[in-house]
Design a protein around this motif. Structure first.
Motif, mmCIF file in Angstrom:
data_model
loop_
_atom_site.group_PDB
_atom_site.id
_atom_site.type_symbol
_atom_site.label_atom_id
_atom_site.label_comp_id
_atom_site.label_asym_id
_atom_site.label_seq_id
_atom_site.Cartn_x
_atom_site.Cartn_y
_atom_site.Cartn_z
ATOM 1 N N ALA A 148 15.762 96.958 44.920
ATOM 2 C CA ALA A 148 14.764 97.085 43.853
ATOM 3 C C ALA A 148 15.233 98.066 42.787
ATOM 4 O O ALA A 148 15.252 99.272 43.029
ATOM 5 N N ARG A 157 10.151 113.345 30.232
ATOM 6 C CA ARG A 157 8.957 112.665 30.754
ATOM 7 C C ARG A 157 7.778 112.673 29.767
ATOM 8 O O ARG A 157 6.806 111.933 29.977
ATOM 9 N N ALA A 188 17.421 105.096 39.150
ATOM 10 C CA ALA A 188 17.645 106.209 40.085
ATOM 11 C C ALA A 188 17.155 105.867 41.491
ATOM 12 O O ALA A 188 16.284 105.011 41.657
ATOM 13 N N GLN A 190 18.437 104.304 44.188
ATOM 14 C CA GLN A 190 18.493 102.878 44.543
ATOM 15 C C GLN A 190 18.823 102.673 46.018
ATOM 16 O O GLN A 190 19.987 102.470 46.407
ATOM 17 N N ALA A 438 17.116 111.920 52.349
ATOM 18 C CA ALA A 438 17.055 110.588 51.737
ATOM 19 C C ALA A 438 15.878 109.785 52.269
ATOM 20 O O ALA A 438 15.437 108.839 51.635
ATOM 21 N N SER A 442 11.107 110.279 50.439
ATOM 22 C CA SER A 442 10.444 109.016 50.064
ATOM 23 C C SER A 442 8.999 108.979 50.561
ATOM 24 O O SER A 442 8.192 108.218 50.034
ATOM 25 N N HIS A 445 7.673 110.555 47.182
ATOM 26 C CA HIS A 445 7.954 109.901 45.892
ATOM 27 C C HIS A 445 8.242 108.400 45.990
ATOM 28 O O HIS A 445 8.182 107.706 44.968
ATOM 29 N N GLY A 446 8.635 107.914 47.173
ATOM 30 C CA GLY A 446 8.971 106.486 47.283
ATOM 31 C C GLY A 446 7.808 105.609 46.852
ATOM 32 O O GLY A 446 6.667 105.866 47.208
ATOM 33 N N GLY A 447 8.086 104.586 46.054
ATOM 34 C CA GLY A 447 7.012 103.711 45.567
ATOM 35 C C GLY A 447 6.144 104.390 44.525
ATOM 36 O O GLY A 447 5.045 103.933 44.239
ATOM 37 N N GLY A 448 6.644 105.497 43.941
ATOM 38 C CA GLY A 448 5.885 106.222 42.919
ATOM 39 C C GLY A 448 5.344 107.524 43.469
ATOM 40 O O GLY A 448 5.047 107.630 44.668
ATOM 41 N N GLU A 451 0.561 111.090 42.199
ATOM 42 C CA GLU A 451 -0.403 110.941 41.109
ATOM 43 C C GLU A 451 -0.533 109.469 40.695
ATOM 44 O O GLU A 451 -1.618 109.019 40.313
HETATM 45 C C1 LIG Z 1 14.198 108.549 48.961
HETATM 46 C C2 LIG Z 1 13.740 107.742 47.790
HETATM 47 C C3 LIG Z 1 14.010 106.386 47.741
HETATM 48 C C4 LIG Z 1 13.655 105.644 46.614
HETATM 49 N N1 LIG Z 1 14.004 104.315 46.541
HETATM 50 C C5 LIG Z 1 13.843 103.643 45.373
HETATM 51 C C6 LIG Z 1 14.354 102.325 45.203
HETATM 52 O O1 LIG Z 1 14.923 101.734 46.119
HETATM 53 N N2 LIG Z 1 14.213 101.716 44.000
HETATM 54 C C7 LIG Z 1 13.598 102.332 42.971
HETATM 55 O O2 LIG Z 1 13.525 101.749 41.904
HETATM 56 N N3 LIG Z 1 13.089 103.589 43.087
HETATM 57 C C8 LIG Z 1 13.211 104.244 44.263
HETATM 58 N N4 LIG Z 1 12.698 105.524 44.398
HETATM 59 C C9 LIG Z 1 12.166 106.173 43.226
HETATM 60 C C10 LIG Z 1 10.693 106.547 43.245
HETATM 61 O O3 LIG Z 1 9.893 105.449 42.925
HETATM 62 C C11 LIG Z 1 10.570 107.705 42.227
HETATM 63 O O4 LIG Z 1 11.164 108.839 42.807
HETATM 64 C C12 LIG Z 1 9.143 107.982 41.810
HETATM 65 O O5 LIG Z 1 8.622 106.911 41.062
HETATM 66 C C13 LIG Z 1 9.072 109.266 40.970
HETATM 67 O O6 LIG Z 1 9.946 109.202 39.890
HETATM 68 P P1 LIG Z 1 10.951 110.419 39.631
HETATM 69 O O7 LIG Z 1 11.707 110.652 40.879
HETATM 70 O O8 LIG Z 1 11.714 110.109 38.408
HETATM 71 O O9 LIG Z 1 10.038 111.665 39.420
HETATM 72 P P2 LIG Z 1 9.203 112.044 38.122
HETATM 73 O O10 LIG Z 1 8.694 110.780 37.489
HETATM 74 O O11 LIG Z 1 9.990 112.965 37.294
HETATM 75 O O12 LIG Z 1 7.967 112.779 38.756
HETATM 76 C C14 LIG Z 1 8.015 114.140 39.192
HETATM 77 C C15 LIG Z 1 6.626 114.741 39.047
HETATM 78 O O13 LIG Z 1 6.269 114.813 37.656
HETATM 79 C C16 LIG Z 1 5.059 114.096 37.410
HETATM 80 N N5 LIG Z 1 5.202 113.453 36.099
HETATM 81 C C17 LIG Z 1 6.247 112.699 35.653
HETATM 82 N N6 LIG Z 1 6.034 112.280 34.394
HETATM 83 C C18 LIG Z 1 4.843 112.784 34.041
HETATM 84 C C19 LIG Z 1 4.059 112.700 32.845
HETATM 85 N N7 LIG Z 1 4.483 112.025 31.773
HETATM 86 N N8 LIG Z 1 2.851 113.326 32.822
HETATM 87 C C20 LIG Z 1 2.407 114.006 33.911
HETATM 88 N N9 LIG Z 1 3.107 114.122 35.057
HETATM 89 C C21 LIG Z 1 4.309 113.520 35.118
HETATM 90 C C22 LIG Z 1 4.920 113.123 38.571
HETATM 91 O O14 LIG Z 1 3.561 112.745 38.826
HETATM 92 C C23 LIG Z 1 5.511 113.939 39.717
HETATM 93 O O15 LIG Z 1 4.545 114.832 40.211
HETATM 94 C C24 LIG Z 1 12.993 106.267 45.548
HETATM 95 C C25 LIG Z 1 12.689 107.633 45.624
HETATM 96 C C26 LIG Z 1 13.055 108.373 46.721
HETATM 97 C C27 LIG Z 1 12.762 109.839 46.738
#
Ligand SMILES: Cc1cc2nc3c(=O)[nH]c(=O)nc-3n(C[C@H](O)[C@H](O)[C@H](O)COP(=O)(O)OP(=O)(O)OC[C@H]3O[C@@H](n4cnc5c(N)ncnc54)[C@H](O)[C@@H]3O)c2cc1C
Length: 478
Positions: A148, A157, A188, A190, A438, A442, A445-448, A451
């Motif tokens: 995905a 952000r 990121a 992945q 790793a 997740s 943060h995994g799946g969002g 918040e």
């Molecule tokens: C182990 C792991 C596996 C994953 N696997 C996948 C995968 O296979 N495929 C994939 O596509 N993604 C994957 N993800 C990504 C995951 O969906 C994201 O980590 C998640 O959506 C958060 O995005 P970010 O890491 O960029 O953090 P950020 O978006 O930077 O968020 C960090 C914090 O800041 C807050 N924030 C960010 N922007 C704002 C804003 N504008 N206003 C207010 N608050 C804000 C967030 O709510 C959070 O509290 C994985 C993540 C992890 C940790």
């Protein structure tokens, strides 16, 4: 063609030539690299289970699309039973590998696209649904694994995609050609991108007019020219390369950053291109499906932690400690609440216009909030029961050392009759379950991020209905 065996899956990856870097060096022997292989073995378990009598009925099902038996990880849900099976398969797999098996995200993308491409076509007369169904046939016939590609790196952000200084902070179309599009950007975290045959990309957020170049969805092979997998660090990764003190002897997880350095996508692999108002639908459907997948998987991971805690109680001689029993109960009810919430999300699912079934978003997101908090509580309870050696156990190499090996073995003894080696192995597993970054990050943060779950819950809940019920009870006339 048809269902792959575990070996055929691994050999099929060997035939691919992705561009990958790890710790500053190019990796060419992906399948034989110990760190990556441990991740590939986790995904391979999804193929292995399909071969085993005990699990075949759960993992293998008939595809109405190609009229052949397929692995459930290639089947968008066509019934409530399929939605329920997603949760059950994920729990069984997490039990088996004790970490993330990495194949659920691909299915979550397939399930999303089976709904959303149809809806876009209904409005715009585009041909995305046909493109997707042809891709799905190819995936099912060859029993492929998808990755995905959702999370963009996102830069600042506080700014949307088109307002960033560097316009590539969100993946975008940089060229439209007669034969296809060229895309640039980076996704990121992945999970398992090098264990996958196909990278399936969908937008990471809602988009507005002016963001058309960012409203893009497609699939490309994991070794497409221009794709660069940069494998991320994880707390225990060097141990896998070292082949010592790994904790979970077979399985692991890795999450590269995936750079799309001007990657060409033929039109027949494009599933969205410019229809901005649908971007939100793609990401909300994906995230909700993925949050449901997590619940099945993470309840299975708590099962592994419970097994580890109970075994160390035996090995340490604390089976009679009543507070340990209470703590195990506290772990069990957390696993079952998570599982129950995801099952409920499945049973409350609804058929969508394309015929694919979608889960109840409020319940799926509620389960993910529960996971974000309660997984760390389950880890805390496991560590409490196991003891401090989860943190700083001597290495297996110390046991092998002719000068201190016997001494270390002597002092690693626990309950009478338990070989110290077994106690050490179980502590290592506890360490892996508690500290493999790793996987455990997740949970949050995994799946969002949390918040995002809360926002979805509030948006999708029928607030007016709740207010109406309160007004009626209070005797307020409508
Ligand atoms: C182990 C792991 C596996 C994953 N696997 C996948 C995968 O296979 N495929 C994939 O596509 N993604 C994957 N993800 C990504 C995951 O969906 C994201 O980590 C998640 O959506 C958060 O995005 P970010 O890491 O960029 O953090 P950020 O978006 O930077 O968020 C960090 C914090 O800041 C807050 N924030 C960010 N922007 C704002 C804003 N504008 N206003 C207010 N608050 C804000 C967030 O709510 C959070 O509290 C994985 C993540 C992890 C940790």
């Amino acid at each position: 063609m048809g269902l792959k065996t575990k070996e055929e899956y691994i050999e099929s990856l060997r035939e691919m030539k992705p561009t990958a870097y790890m710790f500053g060096e190019k990796v060419t022997d992906i399948v034989d690299n110990p760190r990556l292989r441990a991740g590939i073995e986790s995904t391979a378990a999804t193929y292995e289970l399909a071969e085993l009598e005990e699990y075949r009925d759960l993992v293998v099902t008939q595809s109405p699309l190609i009229n052949e038996p397929v692995n459930r990880f290639t089947l968008p849900p066509a019934s409530i039973e399929d939605l329920v099976a997603r949760v059950k398969v994920n729990r069984v797999l997490a039990n088996r590998v004790g970490t993330c098996h990495q194949r659920c995200t691909g299915l979550d993308c397939l399930s999303t696209l089976a709904i959303c491409t149809y809806d876009v076509d209904q409005k715009y007369g585009t041909g995305y649904y046909d493109n997707f169904m042809n891709f799905l046939k190819y995936v099912q016939k060859n029993d492929l694994t998808g990755n995905a590609g959702v999370t963009d790196v996102k830069g600042d952000r506080s700014l949307g995609p088109k307002d960033q200084d560097d316009k590539d902070m969100y993946l975008r179309v940089v060229e439209r050609r007669d034969d296809g599009i060229v895309v640039r950007g980076a996704k990121a975290h992945q999970t398992g991108s090098l264990s996958s045959h196909e990278i399936i990309v969908i937008p990471t957020r809602a988009l507005r007019k002016g963001d058309e170049d960012y409203a893009v969805s497609f699939a490309v092979p994991a070794d497409a020219p221009g794709l660069i997998h940069v494998v991320g660090r994880s707390t225990l990764d060097m141990r896998e390369l070292d082949g010592c003190d790994v904790g979970n002897v077979r399985y692991s997880k890795y999450c590269p950053t995936l750079i799309f350095n001007d990657v060409f996508v033929p039109w027949d692999r494009v599933f969205l291109c410019g229809e901005v108002e649908f971007a939100a639908d793609y990401v909300v459907k994906f995230s909700s499906f993925h949050r449901q997948s997590h619940g099945g998987c993470k309840s299975g991971k708590i099962d592994c932690m419970i097994g580890t805690a109970l075994t160390l109680m035996e090995y340490n001689g604390t089976t009679r400690a009543s507070h340990h029993k209470q703590k195990v109960i506290d772990m069990i009810h957390r696993a079952e609440t998570l599982y129950g919430c995801c099952l409920a999300a499945s049973y409350e699912g609804k058929e969508q216009p394309s015929g694919t079934f979608f889960i109840d978003t409020v319940l799926a997101n509620a389960s993910k909030i529960h996971e974000g908090k309660e997984m760390s509580e389950a880890i805390r309870l496991m560590v409490d029961i196991c003891g401090g050696y989860v943190a700083d156990l001597p290495s297996d190499r110390d046991l092998e050392n002719p000068e201190i090996g016997d001494l270390v073995r002597k002092y690693m003894k626990g309950a009478n009759g338990v070989p110290p080696e077994n106690r050490i192995k179980m502590f290592r597993l506890a360490e892996k379950l508690a500290l493999e970054s790793a996987d455990i990050i997740s949970d949050i943060h995994g799946g969002g991020s949390p918040e995002a779950h809360r926002v979805t819950i509030f948006r999708e809940t029928d607030i007016e209905n709740k207010k109406r019920a309160a007004r009626r009870l209070a005797g307020i006339e409508e």
